[in-house]
Design an enzyme around this catalytic site. Structure first.
Site, PDB file in Angstrom:
ATOM      1  N   ASN A  12      26.792  56.720  26.982  1.00  0.00           N
ATOM      2  CA  ASN A  12      27.038  56.949  25.565  1.00  0.00           C
ATOM      3  C   ASN A  12      26.530  55.714  24.834  1.00  0.00           C
ATOM      4  OD1 ASN A  12      28.070  57.316  23.005  1.00  0.00           O
ATOM      5  ND2 ASN A  12      30.228  57.106  23.607  1.00  0.00           N
ATOM      6  N   LYS A  14      26.210  55.188  21.736  1.00  0.00           N
ATOM      7  CA  LYS A  14      26.868  54.920  20.453  1.00  0.00           C
ATOM      8  C   LYS A  14      25.812  54.590  19.379  1.00  0.00           C
ATOM      9  CE  LYS A  14      30.930  53.665  23.020  1.00  0.00           C
ATOM     10  NZ  LYS A  14      32.169  52.907  23.116  1.00  0.00           N
ATOM     11  N   HIS A  98      35.202  61.947  20.781  1.00  0.00           N
ATOM     12  CA  HIS A  98      35.290  60.571  21.280  1.00  0.00           C
ATOM     13  C   HIS A  98      36.363  59.830  20.470  1.00  0.00           C
ATOM     14  CE1 HIS A  98      34.298  56.400  22.088  1.00  0.00           C
ATOM     15  NE2 HIS A  98      33.706  56.831  23.192  1.00  0.00           N
ATOM     16  N   GLU A 100      36.451  57.013  19.186  1.00  0.00           N
ATOM     17  CA  GLU A 100      35.960  56.337  17.981  1.00  0.00           C
ATOM     18  C   GLU A 100      35.838  57.326  16.828  1.00  0.00           C
ATOM     19  OE1 GLU A 100      32.590  54.496  19.875  1.00  0.00           O
ATOM     20  OE2 GLU A 100      33.972  53.180  20.950  1.00  0.00           O
ATOM     21  N   GLU A 170      39.345  58.758  28.487  1.00  0.00           N
ATOM     22  CA  GLU A 170      38.992  57.418  28.035  1.00  0.00           C
ATOM     23  C   GLU A 170      40.186  56.781  27.339  1.00  0.00           C
ATOM     24  OE1 GLU A 170      34.432  57.074  27.617  1.00  0.00           O
ATOM     25  OE2 GLU A 170      35.227  57.775  25.715  1.00  0.00           O
ATOM     26  N   GLY A 176      35.339  49.371  25.549  1.00  0.00           N
ATOM     27  CA  GLY A 176      34.648  48.219  24.981  1.00  0.00           C
ATOM     28  C   GLY A 176      35.462  46.929  25.025  1.00  0.00           C
ATOM     29  N   SER A 216      35.047  50.662  29.818  1.00  0.00           N
ATOM     30  CA  SER A 216      34.632  49.452  30.538  1.00  0.00           C
ATOM     31  C   SER A 216      34.239  49.702  31.996  1.00  0.00           C
ATOM     32  CB  SER A 216      35.720  48.368  30.446  1.00  0.00           C
ATOM     33  OG  SER A 216      35.963  48.046  29.093  1.00  0.00           O
TER      34      SER A 216
HETATM   35  P1  PGA Z   1      32.560  51.250  27.212  1.00  0.00           P
HETATM   36  O1  PGA Z   1      32.589  52.597  26.333  1.00  0.00           O
HETATM   37  O2  PGA Z   1      31.980  51.613  28.539  1.00  0.00           O
HETATM   38  O3  PGA Z   1      31.699  50.315  26.434  1.00  0.00           O
HETATM   39  O4  PGA Z   1      33.980  50.786  27.332  1.00  0.00           O
HETATM   40  C1  PGA Z   1      32.940  53.821  26.926  1.00  0.00           C
HETATM   41  C2  PGA Z   1      32.927  54.939  25.890  1.00  0.00           C
HETATM   42  O5  PGA Z   1      33.395  54.722  24.774  1.00  0.00           O
HETATM   43  O6  PGA Z   1      32.428  56.041  26.172  1.00  0.00           O
END
Ligand code: PGA
Length: 253
Positions: A12, A14, A98, A100, A170, A176, A216
């Site tokens: 992803n 982003k 997601h 976010e 997640e 992140g 992560s």
């Molecule tokens: P990350 O993001 O691997 O940077 O923690 C995962 C995601 O949001 O899909």
């Protein structure tokens, strides 16, 4: 991992990568993962780079995901993107709900559900994200939140369509932040998700459902996560932005 389910490793990206950067990443990644047949590889570039990445991965074992979509066919929805547009751009998958999007853009289980239904109706394979915040976890609400997101997101989705769905667990506190859930913590929630789906669908749907872990994930921790029986893949943000690290994730042992 379970031999009955093909692992799915998805990146992803982003809000990262211009068209040129995206093309470059895809072109560098492809030779590093050629010959991989026992797992599915998916890239999720921003909308503006979908076309470019689609041509870069044409004829390879890499497929394409969008990061979001709208639930209507077309019309006066400034700034939105339809399922048909995603198909036209070469997408097979679409990431829906997601955290976010839930956190910053007002997505709810209801909008997630509308998007899920539209994606399936149009022939896209949804990756539906669920996950609790740290406050929710600490308040003992993990079970309640995950159950609500799973059952709300798949409301009115028939069993046949449910076979096309991937769920991504997640935990918001792990995205992140460098704080990965331990394989045990992830396994516990993956089993819970599978159990929830089992209560909602009969006929082996839950057993066939692929559940990705996200938050992560790195080349260093992917193998211990994938060793758990209910973890069927990874949805990766940060570590998917470099060809070498994403290839290492795909090629986990
Ligand atoms: P990350 O993001 O691997 O940077 O923690 C995962 C995601 O949001 O899909």
């Amino acid at each position: 991992m379970n031999p009955k389910r093909i692992p799915i490793i998805a990146g992803n990206w982003k809000m990262n990568k211009t068209t040129g950067e995206a093309k470059d990443l895809a072109a560098k990644l492809a030779p590093l993962v050629t010959g991989v047949k026992d797992r599915e590889i998916v890239l999720g570039p921003p909308f503006t780079a979908l076309h470019a990445v689609a041509s870069a991965v044409k004829g390879t074992n890499i497929s394409l995901a969008a990061q979001n979509m709208h639930w209507e066919d077309k019309g006066a929805f400034t700034g939105e993107i339809s399922a048909e547009m995603l198909l036209d751009s070469g997408c097979k998958y679409v990431i829906i709900g997601h955290s976010e999007r839930r956190q910053y853009f007002g997505e709810t289980d209801e909008t997630v559900n509308k998007k899920m239904k539209q994606a399936l109706k149009k022939g896209l394979f949804p990756i539906m994200c669920v996950g609790e915040t740290l406050t929710e976890r600490e308040a003992g609400k993990l079970n309640e939140i995950i159950s609500r997101q799973v059952s709300g997101g798949r409301k009115e989705i028939a069993a046949d369509d449910m076979k096309k769905v991937v769920i991504a667990y997640e935990p918001v506190w792990a995205i992140g932040t460098g704080k990965t859930a331990t394989p045990e913590q992830a396994q516990e929630v993956h089993a819970l998700i599978r159990q929830k789906v089992k209560e909602l669908y009969t006929g082996g749907i839950a057993e066939g459902l692929r559940i990705q872990y996200g938050g992560s994930v790195t080349p260093d921790n992917v193998s211990s996560l994938m060793a758990k029986p209910d973890i069927d893949g990874a949805l990766v943000g940060g570590a998917s932005l470099k060809p070498e690290s994403f290839a290492a994730l795909v090629n986990f042992k």
